[in-house]
Design an enzyme around this catalytic site. Structure first.
Site, mmCIF file in Angstrom:
data_model
loop_
_atom_site.group_PDB
_atom_site.id
_atom_site.type_symbol
_atom_site.label_atom_id
_atom_site.label_comp_id
_atom_site.label_asym_id
_atom_site.label_seq_id
_atom_site.Cartn_x
_atom_site.Cartn_y
_atom_site.Cartn_z
ATOM 1 N N ARG A 1 0.879 -1.181 0.000
ATOM 2 C CA ARG A 1 0.000 0.000 0.000
ATOM 3 C C ARG A 1 0.907 1.219 0.000
ATOM 4 N NH1 ARG A 1 -5.358 1.298 3.430
ATOM 5 N NH2 ARG A 1 -6.101 0.003 1.709
ATOM 6 N N HIS B 1 -7.140 0.972 -6.723
ATOM 7 C CA HIS B 1 -7.294 0.072 -5.569
ATOM 8 C C HIS B 1 -7.908 -1.228 -6.100
ATOM 9 C CE1 HIS B 1 -7.571 -1.276 -1.567
ATOM 10 N NE2 HIS B 1 -8.472 -0.456 -1.060
ATOM 11 N N GLN C 1 -9.829 -3.849 -3.961
ATOM 12 C CA GLN C 1 -11.147 -3.323 -3.605
ATOM 13 C C GLN C 1 -12.109 -3.526 -4.785
ATOM 14 O OE1 GLN C 1 -12.050 -1.656 -0.504
ATOM 15 N NE2 GLN C 1 -14.013 -2.223 -1.403
ATOM 16 N N ASP D 1 -17.309 7.167 -1.676
ATOM 17 C CA ASP D 1 -16.075 7.013 -0.889
ATOM 18 C C ASP D 1 -15.762 8.377 -0.282
ATOM 19 O OD1 ASP D 1 -13.659 6.113 0.187
ATOM 20 O OD2 ASP D 1 -12.570 6.211 -1.708
ATOM 21 N N CYS E 1 -16.318 1.658 0.172
ATOM 22 C CA CYS E 1 -15.159 0.788 0.458
ATOM 23 C C CYS E 1 -14.777 0.818 1.937
ATOM 24 C CB CYS E 1 -13.978 1.211 -0.398
ATOM 25 S SG CYS E 1 -13.486 2.915 -0.107
ATOM 26 N N ARG F 1 -13.572 -8.543 0.779
ATOM 27 C CA ARG F 1 -12.149 -8.284 0.510
ATOM 28 C C ARG F 1 -11.343 -9.573 0.703
ATOM 29 N NH1 ARG F 1 -9.928 -3.210 0.881
ATOM 30 N NH2 ARG F 1 -8.047 -4.333 0.259
#
Ligand code: CP
Ligand code: NVA
Length: 347
Positions: free
Chosen positions: A144, A171, A174, A266, A306, A334
């Site tokens: 990340r 992402h 996700q 988001d 998310c 996830r």
């Protein structure tokens, strides 16, 4: 250290070992490993855009199988026995960290959390050196990062597979969990109307990628200046021309949610943009996902986020906890989606 060729051979051996486990009649075979072998999987999972619709569909099918296996039998076959995932974090995380860790454990492997302070990616040590050192210790790396280039650099220098666990650009893990959630609710992604309301950020990019790869109609409702990056729009137009998907960017959130099957939002301020918070909080309120907006969509619309959510900003409590919300199954997916990504990388 293994070079790329020996790493590939090693991956084939892992799959052969898994097949032997599955050939044992005492182990009920529900996982279609043949299918994984047929996938033309790349070395890394950096962006959904890098993979064919067939590979992406194969990963989703496998995620469904692995989830079913665990729910019916209480465990997964040990497809990643003795494999270790190195998890490099430049930013905080709840879902990514825990879901990857648990995915590895369920599949017989292990995971190692490497915090920003320990690694100092590109600061304490160059990315090229970090990648080459880590590849001699662990079997797969998830990172990340702030700058997308950093995960590309890791992938370039690493002899073991690298997974993008979020960058400033996209992402992808996700996006795969989001697709899994939508498929569980509607049985497909193709021809659905998916509307992202808010900032055209990393999460929006991956959602656009998966929609355009698998034939869904994607709409972004964002204020001027907060659209999805041109590169992502351009490549997604190309994917859409093959899959039958369509892509719209509009300003009016009310127009955008009309006949939406999925409303997604988001945070207005992503990690790394903290100094813009004040400005963003003034621009984004018309894009809040609240009951009034949800009522303007299809009656069976699902609402996605998310997480982490900033309740009272991009989403209200009554929507996040209301009848249309799939926020928590989405977060749980996830782990299931990432199991499939991990297993596929070892084909
Ligand atoms: N959605 C997501 O990536 O959550 P975390 O930041 O907690 O990992
Ligand atoms: N867009 C958000 C997603 C967090 C999971 C961020 O990058 O901070």
């Amino acid at each position: 250290m293994r070079n790329r060729r020996t790493t590939r051979l090693y991956h084939l051996l892992v799959i052969q070992a898994a097949e032997i486990v599955m050939a044992d009649p005492a182990v009920p075979a529900i996982i279609n490993l043949k299918k994984i072998k047929e996938l033309c999987m790349k070395k890394d999972f950096i962006s959904i855009a890098d993979h064919s619709p067939e590979v992406l569909q194969g990963i989703l099918d496998l995620a469904i199988e692995l989830k079913k296996e665990r729910s019916e039998k209480g465990e997964n076959k040990q497809l990643l026995k003795n494999k270790v995932l190195g998890m490099v974090f430049q930013k905080p995380s709840l879902r990514t960290r825990v879901s990857f860790d648990m995915a590895m454990r369920h599949l017989g492997g292990d995971a190692l959390y490497l915090s920003p302070n320990e690694i100092g990616l590109g600061q304490r040590e160059s990315i090229a050196d970090v990648a080459r050192v880590l590849a001699g210790y662990v079997d797969v790396v998830m990172a990340r990062v702030f700058a997308h280039q950093h995960v590309l650099d890791l992938s370039h220098w690493s002899d073991v597979p690298v997974i993008n666990g979020l960058s400033d650009y996209d992402h992808p893990c996700q996006g795969m969990a989001d697709a899994l959630t939508i498929v569980e609710k509607f049985g497909r992604l193709k021809d659905l109307h998916v509307t992202f309301v808010g900032d055209g950020n990393n999460v929006a990019v991956s959602l656009l990628h998966i929609c355009s790869k698998l034939g869904a109609h994607f709409t972004l409702a964002a204020p001027e200046g907060y659209d999805i990056p041109e590169k992502a729009l351009k490549e997604s137009q190309e994917f859409a021309s093959k899959s039958g998907a369509s892509i719209r960017t509009i300003r009016d959130p009310h127009e955008a949610v009309k006949s939406a099957d999925v409303i997604y939002t988001d945070t207005w301020t992503s990690m790394g943009q903290e100094e813009e918070t004040e400005r963003r909080i003034k621009v984004f309120p018309p894009y809040q996902v609240n009951n009034k907006l949800v009522a303007e969509a299809s009656k069976d619309v699902i609402v996605m986020h998310c997480l982490p959510a900033h309740r009272g900003q991009e989403i209200t409590d009554d929507v996040a906890d209301g009848p249309h919300s799939v926020l928590f199954p989405q977060a749980h997916n996830r782990m299931h989606a990432q199991k499939a990504i991990l297993v596929s990388l070892f084909r």
